[in-house]
Enzyme design. Structure first.
Site, PDB file in Angstrom:
ATOM      1  CG  HIS A  89      -7.289  13.346  -8.649  1.00  0.00           C
ATOM      2  ND1 HIS A  89      -7.096  12.265  -7.767  1.00  0.00           N
ATOM      3  CD2 HIS A  89      -8.079  14.481  -8.176  1.00  0.00           C
ATOM      4  CE1 HIS A  89      -8.291  12.731  -6.748  1.00  0.00           C
ATOM      5  NE2 HIS A  89      -8.577  13.995  -7.153  1.00  0.00           N
ATOM      6  CG  ASP A  93      -1.923   1.123   1.042  1.00  0.00           C
ATOM      7  OD1 ASP A  93      -2.939   1.138   0.534  1.00  0.00           O
ATOM      8  OD2 ASP A  93      -1.572   2.184   1.787  1.00  0.00           O
ATOM      9  CG  ASP A 100      -4.486   8.643 -12.456  1.00  0.00           C
ATOM     10  OD1 ASP A 100      -4.949   8.278 -11.354  1.00  0.00           O
ATOM     11  OD2 ASP A 100      -5.330   9.535 -13.254  1.00  0.00           O
ATOM     12  CG  ASN A 107      -4.493  11.473  -5.666  1.00  0.00           C
ATOM     13  OD1 ASN A 107      -3.971  11.414  -6.795  1.00  0.00           O
ATOM     14  ND2 ASN A 107      -5.018  10.041  -5.222  1.00  0.00           N
ATOM     15  CD  GLU A 164      -4.289   4.313  -1.599  1.00  0.00           C
ATOM     16  OE1 GLU A 164      -4.568   4.610  -0.195  1.00  0.00           O
ATOM     17  OE2 GLU A 164      -5.242   4.175  -2.313  1.00  0.00           O
TER      18      GLU A 164
END
Length: 352
Positions: free
Chosen positions: A229, A216, A233, A224, A259
């Site tokens: 964002h 994680d 990505d 973000n 994530e």
């Protein structure tokens, strides 16, 4: 139920049901006609096959041995049609049933088996047709012979091209269904399929160690919020590509949501797996993402579970790895927690 990516044979079951229904009606109809024409043995065979078709209608929708039942039905059916074509009492119109062989074979058996069965029975049918209807006339009608040959070849060609494209498209759809669209790595469905295949190999061979690491990304929401964002990505793609480049050949990386990633590693003992994940963590810490001129440091926390000690199902292993992941998070993040391994300090990060 464990989700798996498998080729869908539902369309073949539907084709088989349609074929069985037609054979039921056709068999009863020709039985009546041939009784009237006093062709008793053929009539008996047609009635028997109608009964066989009715029985299969109840089986074909549920059986796990679908392909075996298809072969057990088609081979005798084709042989019966060839026998009917061979009988002196039958006419040339009987050949229209022969032309259905390629379509039915490819739809029910697939490209390879369909081609084999189609060619075998069509060649036999062409020989019977020429011997019975052409050579017995004293001279061969070249035009009629070519019509029969080329129409047969056309049916095989069309059926082959259709099935080849259908199978190719199905494989492509299965690949897309098992792939995460953002990162290009396998998704949860593909992970379950891979685990199921490993279990089958395990039952057939020697015991092989297998561990699952749940990874994680730390403070992903901050990335973000701070960089947008698009940066988030890009961070996911960066991590996916980084791990794929480092992981061993016997490993599978999957993104299972948000994530979170899962790394399935086989043929490696638990201690080695923990060392590898921890080394991966250190290297990622030293390989930041550069996005639009900004340097973004990315770290992850991970929990590891091993087959046997922590469970025998993938769900159990993921649940165990998830608990250890949150232990790593509570200890300050950027850590790997692998219970059952002696405490090892690496760059001041402790493996639990």
């Amino acid at each position: 139920m464990t989700p798996q990516l498998v080729q869908n044979i539902q369309h073949r079951r539907e084709v088989m049901r349609a074929l069985l229904f037609i054979i039921c009606l056709g068999g009863v109809s020709f039985f009546t006609i041939n009784i009237y024409r006093e062709i008793y043995f053929l009539a008996f065979l047609e009635l028997s096959y109608s009964i066989y078709a009715v029985a299969l209608l109840r089986i074909i929708s549920k059986t796990d041995n679908f392909q075996r039942w298809v072969v057990a039905f088609l081979i005798p059916l084709y042989s019966l049609i060839l026998y009917a074509l061979y009988l002196p009492e039958t006419s040339k119109s009987m050949f229209v049933w022969i032309l259905a062989f390629p379509i039915v074979s490819y739809l029910l058996l697939g490209k390879k088996a369909g081609c084999l069965v189609s060619v075998l029975f069509l060649m036999t049918a062409l020989i019977i047709y020429h011997v019975k209807f052409l050579t017995m006339q004293g001279s061969v009608d070249i035009a009629e012979s070519l019509n029969v040959i080329f129409s047969s070849a056309l049916m095989i060609s069309f059926a082959h091209v259709y099935e080849k494209n259908r199978e190719s498209n199905e494989v492509r759809l299965l690949e897309l269904a098992g792939t995460d669209s953002l990162t290009g790595v396998p998704n949860r469905l593909k992970l379950y399929e891979s685990y199921g295949q490993w279990l089958k190999q395990l039952k057939c061979g020697q015991p092989t160690p297998m561990s699952v690491a749940l990874i994680d990304l730390d403070h992903f929401k901050t990335i973000n919020d701070k960089y947008g964002h698009s940066a988030g990505d890009e961070a996911l793609r960066h991590v996916a590509n980084f791990i794929r480049a480092k992981m061993p050949a016997n490993a599978l990386l999957a993104r299972i949501g948000g994530e979170e990633f899962t790394l399935k590693i086989t043929e490696v003992e638990l201690a080695q797996c923990c060392d590898f994940i921890n080394e991966l963590r250190k290297e990622l810490n030293e390989s930041p993402l550069v996005h639009e001129g900004k340097v973004i440091k990315i770290t992850f926390s991970a929990g590891i579970a091993t087959y046997g000690e922590d469970g025998t199902s993938l769900d159990a292993l993921l649940a165990c790895a998830d608990k250890r992941l949150y232990i790593a998070k509570r200890q300050g993040r950027n850590r790997v927690c692998c219970e059952g391994v002696h405490e090892v300090k690496t760059s001041n990060k402790v493996l639990c």
